[in-house]
Design an enzyme around this catalytic site. Structure first.
Site, PDB file in Angstrom:
ATOM      1  N   ARG A  60      -8.937 -10.136 -16.596  1.00 37.62           N
ATOM      2  CA  ARG A  60      -9.022 -11.605 -16.613  1.00 37.62           C
ATOM      3  C   ARG A  60      -8.066 -12.196 -17.658  1.00 37.62           C
ATOM      4  O   ARG A  60      -7.480 -13.261 -17.449  1.00 37.62           O
ATOM      5  CB  ARG A  60     -10.462 -12.020 -16.898  1.00 37.62           C
ATOM      6  N   HIS A  64      -5.347 -15.234 -17.015  1.00 42.65           N
ATOM      7  CA  HIS A  64      -5.340 -16.479 -17.793  1.00 42.65           C
ATOM      8  C   HIS A  64      -4.046 -16.637 -18.571  1.00 42.65           C
ATOM      9  O   HIS A  64      -3.492 -17.735 -18.656  1.00 42.65           O
ATOM     10  CB  HIS A  64      -6.545 -16.523 -18.747  1.00 42.65           C
ATOM     11  N   ASP A  65      -3.557 -15.546 -19.142  1.00 38.08           N
ATOM     12  CA  ASP A  65      -2.305 -15.654 -19.890  1.00 38.08           C
ATOM     13  C   ASP A  65      -1.187 -16.162 -18.975  1.00 38.08           C
ATOM     14  O   ASP A  65      -0.477 -17.104 -19.312  1.00 38.08           O
ATOM     15  CB  ASP A  65      -1.921 -14.303 -20.504  1.00 38.08           C
ATOM     16  N   SER A  74       0.362 -16.340 -24.926  1.00 37.66           N
ATOM     17  CA  SER A  74      -0.177 -17.535 -25.594  1.00 37.66           C
ATOM     18  C   SER A  74      -1.696 -17.443 -25.730  1.00 37.66           C
ATOM     19  O   SER A  74      -2.275 -18.024 -26.650  1.00 37.66           O
ATOM     20  CB  SER A  74       0.199 -18.806 -24.826  1.00 37.66           C
ATOM     21  N   ASN A  92     -15.528 -22.676 -20.029  1.00 41.12           N
ATOM     22  CA  ASN A  92     -16.724 -22.201 -20.662  1.00 41.12           C
ATOM     23  C   ASN A  92     -16.734 -20.848 -21.309  1.00 41.12           C
ATOM     24  O   ASN A  92     -16.651 -20.755 -22.518  1.00 41.12           O
ATOM     25  CB  ASN A  92     -17.820 -22.266 -19.641  1.00 41.12           C
ATOM     26  N   PRO A 159      -7.488 -22.715 -12.333  1.00 39.59           N
ATOM     27  CA  PRO A 159      -8.331 -23.088 -11.195  1.00 39.59           C
ATOM     28  C   PRO A 159      -9.807 -22.997 -11.600  1.00 39.59           C
ATOM     29  O   PRO A 159     -10.178 -22.170 -12.423  1.00 39.59           O
ATOM     30  CB  PRO A 159      -7.975 -22.051 -10.130  1.00 39.59           C
ATOM     31  N   HIS A 189     -12.009 -10.046  -8.723  1.00 36.89           N
ATOM     32  CA  HIS A 189     -13.446 -10.229  -8.918  1.00 36.89           C
ATOM     33  C   HIS A 189     -14.258  -9.050  -8.391  1.00 36.89           C
ATOM     34  O   HIS A 189     -15.479  -9.123  -8.336  1.00 36.89           O
ATOM     35  CB  HIS A 189     -13.901 -11.549  -8.288  1.00 36.89           C
ATOM     36  N   THR A 190     -13.597  -7.985  -8.028  1.00 32.98           N
ATOM     37  CA  THR A 190     -14.305  -6.718  -7.783  1.00 32.98           C
ATOM     38  C   THR A 190     -14.787  -6.109  -9.090  1.00 32.98           C
ATOM     39  O   THR A 190     -15.642  -5.220  -9.099  1.00 32.98           O
ATOM     40  CB  THR A 190     -13.405  -5.722  -7.022  1.00 32.98           C
ATOM     41  N   ASP A 242     -19.590  -8.319  -7.983  1.00 33.13           N
ATOM     42  CA  ASP A 242     -19.948  -7.616  -6.737  1.00 33.13           C
ATOM     43  C   ASP A 242     -20.888  -6.473  -7.072  1.00 33.13           C
ATOM     44  O   ASP A 242     -21.205  -6.242  -8.244  1.00 33.13           O
ATOM     45  CB  ASP A 242     -18.709  -7.202  -5.916  1.00 33.13           C
ATOM     46  N   THR A 244     -20.570  -3.353  -6.982  1.00 34.32           N
ATOM     47  CA  THR A 244     -19.962  -2.189  -7.644  1.00 34.32           C
ATOM     48  C   THR A 244     -19.007  -2.702  -8.722  1.00 34.32           C
ATOM     49  O   THR A 244     -17.808  -2.481  -8.665  1.00 34.32           O
ATOM     50  CB  THR A 244     -19.196  -1.313  -6.633  1.00 34.32           C
TER      51      THR A 244
HETATM   52  C1  HEM Z   1      -8.691 -17.820  -7.755  1.00 34.04           C
HETATM   53  C2  HEM Z   1      -9.070 -18.506  -8.805  1.00 34.04           C
HETATM   54  C3  HEM Z   1     -10.014 -17.960  -9.828  1.00 34.04           C
HETATM   55  C4  HEM Z   1     -11.108 -18.611 -10.308  1.00 34.04           C
HETATM   56  C5  HEM Z   1     -11.585 -19.995  -9.929  1.00 34.04           C
HETATM   57  C6  HEM Z   1     -11.756 -17.717 -11.238  1.00 34.04           C
HETATM   58  C7  HEM Z   1     -12.892 -18.025 -11.949  1.00 34.04           C
HETATM   59  C8  HEM Z   1     -13.590 -17.131 -12.730  1.00 34.04           C
HETATM   60  C9  HEM Z   1     -14.821 -17.441 -13.418  1.00 34.04           C
HETATM   61  C10 HEM Z   1     -15.508 -18.795 -13.435  1.00 34.04           C
HETATM   62  C11 HEM Z   1     -15.246 -16.312 -14.024  1.00 34.04           C
HETATM   63  C12 HEM Z   1     -16.533 -16.111 -14.818  1.00 34.04           C
HETATM   64  C13 HEM Z   1     -16.443 -16.551 -16.258  1.00 34.04           C
HETATM   65  C14 HEM Z   1     -17.805 -16.405 -16.887  1.00 34.04           C
HETATM   66  O1  HEM Z   1     -18.707 -17.141 -16.492  1.00 34.04           O
HETATM   67  O2  HEM Z   1     -17.979 -15.534 -17.748  1.00 34.04           O
HETATM   68  C15 HEM Z   1     -14.295 -15.273 -13.708  1.00 34.04           C
HETATM   69  C16 HEM Z   1     -14.403 -13.976 -14.109  1.00 34.04           C
HETATM   70  C17 HEM Z   1     -13.440 -13.012 -13.865  1.00 34.04           C
HETATM   71  N1  HEM Z   1     -12.222 -13.209 -13.258  1.00 34.04           N
HETATM   72 FE1  HEM Z   1     -11.648 -14.867 -12.241  1.00 34.04          FE
HETATM   73  N2  HEM Z   1     -11.045 -16.553 -11.297  1.00 34.04           N
HETATM   74  C18 HEM Z   1      -9.982 -16.647 -10.461  1.00 34.04           C
HETATM   75  C19 HEM Z   1      -8.989 -15.708 -10.267  1.00 34.04           C
HETATM   76  C20 HEM Z   1      -8.954 -14.490 -10.909  1.00 34.04           C
HETATM   77  C21 HEM Z   1      -7.838 -13.569 -10.846  1.00 34.04           C
HETATM   78  C22 HEM Z   1      -6.538 -13.837 -10.129  1.00 34.04           C
HETATM   79  C23 HEM Z   1      -8.199 -12.475 -11.560  1.00 34.04           C
HETATM   80  C24 HEM Z   1      -7.412 -11.223 -11.828  1.00 34.04           C
HETATM   81  C25 HEM Z   1      -6.556 -10.691 -10.991  1.00 34.04           C
HETATM   82  C26 HEM Z   1      -9.539 -12.701 -12.053  1.00 34.04           C
HETATM   83  C27 HEM Z   1     -10.284 -11.799 -12.760  1.00 34.04           C
HETATM   84  C28 HEM Z   1     -11.550 -12.030 -13.249  1.00 34.04           C
HETATM   85  C29 HEM Z   1     -12.390 -10.985 -13.828  1.00 34.04           C
HETATM   86  C30 HEM Z   1     -12.046  -9.515 -13.947  1.00 34.04           C
HETATM   87  C31 HEM Z   1     -13.578 -11.615 -14.231  1.00 34.04           C
HETATM   88  C32 HEM Z   1     -14.770 -10.968 -14.934  1.00 34.04           C
HETATM   89  C33 HEM Z   1     -14.610 -11.106 -16.431  1.00 34.04           C
HETATM   90  C34 HEM Z   1     -15.695 -10.420 -17.238  1.00 34.04           C
HETATM   91  O3  HEM Z   1     -16.465  -9.618 -16.721  1.00 34.04           O
HETATM   92  O4  HEM Z   1     -15.736 -10.687 -18.459  1.00 34.04           O
HETATM   93  N3  HEM Z   1      -9.951 -13.943 -11.656  1.00 34.04           N
HETATM   94  N4  HEM Z   1     -13.294 -15.801 -12.932  1.00 34.04           N
HETATM   95  C1  NAG Z   2     -19.598 -25.565 -19.818  1.00 34.67           C
HETATM   96  O1  NAG Z   2     -20.982 -25.297 -19.677  1.00 34.67           O
HETATM   97  C2  NAG Z   2     -21.826 -26.325 -20.109  1.00 34.67           C
HETATM   98  C3  NAG Z   2     -23.261 -25.842 -20.004  1.00 34.67           C
HETATM   99  O2  NAG Z   2     -23.516 -25.244 -18.768  1.00 34.67           O
HETATM  100  C4  NAG Z   2     -21.549 -27.575 -19.285  1.00 34.67           C
HETATM  101  O3  NAG Z   2     -22.342 -28.650 -19.747  1.00 34.67           O
HETATM  102  C5  NAG Z   2     -20.073 -27.956 -19.393  1.00 34.67           C
HETATM  103  O4  NAG Z   2     -19.772 -29.023 -18.540  1.00 34.67           O
HETATM  104  C6  NAG Z   2     -19.189 -26.775 -19.030  1.00 34.67           C
HETATM  105  N1  NAG Z   2     -17.802 -27.103 -19.285  1.00 34.67           N
HETATM  106  C7  NAG Z   2     -16.820 -26.766 -18.441  1.00 34.67           C
HETATM  107  C8  NAG Z   2     -15.455 -27.142 -18.849  1.00 34.67           C
HETATM  108  O5  NAG Z   2     -17.011 -26.178 -17.394  1.00 34.67           O
END
Ligand code: HEM
Ligand code: NAG
Ligand code: NAG
Ligand code: NAG
Ligand code: NAG
Length: 319
Positions: A60, A64-65, A74, A92, A159, A189-190, A242, A244
Site C-alpha cells: 500500500r 500511495h507514494d 514523499s 484515515n 482515490p 487488495h488480495t 479477502d 486469504t
Molecule cells: C483503486 C483504488 C483504491 C482505493 C479506493 C483503495 C482504498 C483502500 C482503503 C480504504 C484501504 C483500507 C485502509 C484502512 O482502513 O486501514 C486500503 C488498504 C489497502 N490497499 Fe488500497 N485502495 C486502492 C488501490 C490500491 C492499490 C492500487 C494497491 C496496491 C497495488 C492497494 C493496496 C492496498 C493494501 C495492500 C491494503 C491493506 C493495507 C494493510 O493491511 O495495512 N490499494 N485501500
Molecule cells: C476518518 O474517520 C472518521 C471517523 O470514522 C470520520 O469522521 C472522518 O470523516 C474520516 N475522514 C476521512 C478523510 O475519511
C-alpha cells in the site's frame, strides 16, 4: 518489422504515460550497488517474519507514494514545524511500517553510501512482498530520485473507497494508467486489512432506497455489521480484504463475483460493464492476473518519476 513494432509501442508509451519521461533501468545499480536488491529483500523478509502485517503495508505504501507527487518517496518524509507531511494526512488509517524501509536504507548506506534512493527502496520492497506472499515477481526498474516536498493536503488526490468506476478510471488516467491497470492493481487488495471507517457507510442507511449497499453480499453485510456495530468506538475494528489475506492470489476477484468486495470501489469493478469482464477473467485465471499485475506495477512505478534530484541519506528527511 520488429523495429516498426518497437516504434509503435514507443509512440504508444509516449502517448499514454505523460506523467514521466524518466528512463529507469533494471540494471541501474549493477555497478554502484550490486547487492542493493539482496539487502532490501533480506530486510523485508526478516521484518515480515516478525510482523505479518508488513507485506500489505509496504504494498500500500508504494501505491500511495506513486499516486501522490509520483514515485518519489514523499510518503516517507516526516512532518516538520510548519509543514504537515503526507504520512500525517487523511485518508484515515494511514500507511505504516516505515521502519522497514529505514532499516533497509541504513544497511544500504553502510554497503554503498549515497547511491540507492528511498523511492527505489519502496519499489523493490513492494515487488518483494508480493513475491514473498505467493504472487508474481518482476524486474524492478530503478533510478528514481527522491523528492523534497510532502504535503498532507495532497492526499486528497488519492482515490476514495466510495468512488464509482468513472471516478476510479479518471483517477488512474491522470497518472497514465488505464482501465486494465485499475482492475489489476485493485487486486493488491488480495493482501491486508481495512478498518471500519473505510467501509461502514455501506452497512447502514446507505441510500434513500437501501439500508445496506445493494451490491454487497448479505452474509458479508451481516458479518461486517457485527464487527462494526453502530457507534463503534474500537478504532482497530475491521476486516481482512479477502479470505486469504496473507496470500497473494486471485481470491479477491473471486470474492467480487460473489458480492464480497469490502470497499464500494472494489465491488463496483464487478458491476460496471467497463471493468466486469476483466474481473471475471482474473477470477477464472490466476496466472493471467499475475502477469497483468506485474506489468501494471511496472507502469505504476513509472508515474511521475524524478530523474534529476537527490538520493536521501535518511528516508525520513530531505538532505
Ligand atoms: C483503486 C483504488 C483504491 C482505493 C479506493 C483503495 C482504498 C483502500 C482503503 C480504504 C484501504 C483500507 C485502509 C484502512 O482502513 O486501514 C486500503 C488498504 C489497502 N490497499 Fe488500497 N485502495 C486502492 C488501490 C490500491 C492499490 C492500487 C494497491 C496496491 C497495488 C492497494 C493496496 C492496498 C493494501 C495492500 C491494503 C491493506 C493495507 C494493510 O493491511 O495495512 N490499494 N485501500
Ligand atoms: C476518518 O474517520 C472518521 C471517523 O470514522 C470520520 O469522521 C472522518 O470523516 C474520516 N475522514 C476521512 C478523510 O475519511
Ligand atoms: C529482524 O527483524 C527484527 C524485528 O524487526 C529486528 O529486531 C532484527 O534486528 C532484524 N534482524 C535483521 C538481521 O535484520
Ligand atoms: C460517479 O460519481 C460522480 C461523482 O459523485 C457522479 O457525478 C457520476 O454521475 C457518477 N457516475 C456514475 C456512472 O455513476
Ligand atoms: C439516514 O440518512 C438520511 C439522509 O440521507 C438522514 O436524514 C437520516 O436521519 C439517516 N437515518 C439514520 C437512522 O441515521
Amino acid at each position: 518489422m520488429a523495429s516498426f513494432r518497437v516504434l509503435c509501442s514507443l509512440a504508444l508509451l509516449l502517448l499514454t504515460i505523460p506523467a514521466s519521461r524518466a528512463v529507469l533501468d533494471s540494471h541501474y545499480y549493477d555497478q554502484t550497488c550490486p547487492q542493493a536488491e539482496a539487502i532490501i529483500s533480506q530486510t523485508v523478509r526478516n521484518a515480515s517474519i516478525y510482523d505479518p502485517k508488513v507485506p500489505a503495508r509496504l504494498l500500500r505504501m508504494f501505491f500511495h507514494d506513486c499516486f501522490i507527487r509520483g514515485c518519489d518517496a514523499s510518503i516517507l518524509l516526516d512532518t516538520t514545524p510548519g509543514n504537515q507531511a503526507e504520512k500525517d494526512g487523511p485518508p484515515n488509517v494511514s500507511v505504516r511500517s516505515f521502519y522497514v524501509i529505514d532499516d533497509a536504507k541504513a544497511k544500504l548506506e553502510m554497503a554503498c553510501p549515497q547511491m540507492v534512493s528511498c523511492a527505489d527502496v519502496i519499489a523493490i520492497a513492494a515487488r518483494d512482498v508480493v513475491a514473498m506472499s505467493g504472487g508474481p515477481s518482476w524486474n524492478v526498474l530503478k533510478g528514481r530520485k527522491d523528492g523534497t516536498v510532502s504535503k498532507a493536503s495532497d492526499t486528497i488526490n488519492l482515490p476514495a473507497p466510495s468512488f464509482n468506476v468513472s471516478q476510479l478510471i479518471q483517477s488512474f488516467a491522470k497518472r497514465g494508467l488505464g482501465v486494465k491497470d485499475l482492475v489489476a492493481l485493485s487486486g493488491g487488495h488480495t493482501l491486508g486489512f481495512s478498518h471500519c471507517s473505510s467501509f461502514q457507510k455501506r452497512l447502514r442507511n446507505f441510500s434513500s432506497m437501501h439500508d445496506i449497499d445493494p451490491t454487497m453480499n448479505l452474509q458479508l453485510a451481516d458479518a461486517l455489521r457485527k464487527i462494526c456495530p453502530k457507534g463503534n468506538t474500537n478504532p482497530s475494528a475491521g476486516t481482512f480484504l479477502d479470505s486469504t489475506s496473507s496470500i497473494f492470489d486471485n481470491e479477491y476477484f473471486r470474492q467480487l463475483t460473489q458480492g464480497k468486495g469490502v470497499f464500494g470501489s472494489d465491488q463496483v469493478l464487478f458491476i460496471d460493464d467497463r471493468t466486469k469482464s476483466i474481473v471475471e477473467a482474473f477470477a477464472k485465471d490466476q496466472s493471467l492476473f499475475f502477469g497483468e499485475f506485474a506489468a501494471s506495477m511496472v507502469k505504476l512505478g513509472n508515474v511521475g518519476v524524478i530523474e534529476k534530484g537527490e538520493v536521501r541519506l535518511k528516508c525520513h528527511s530531505a538532505n
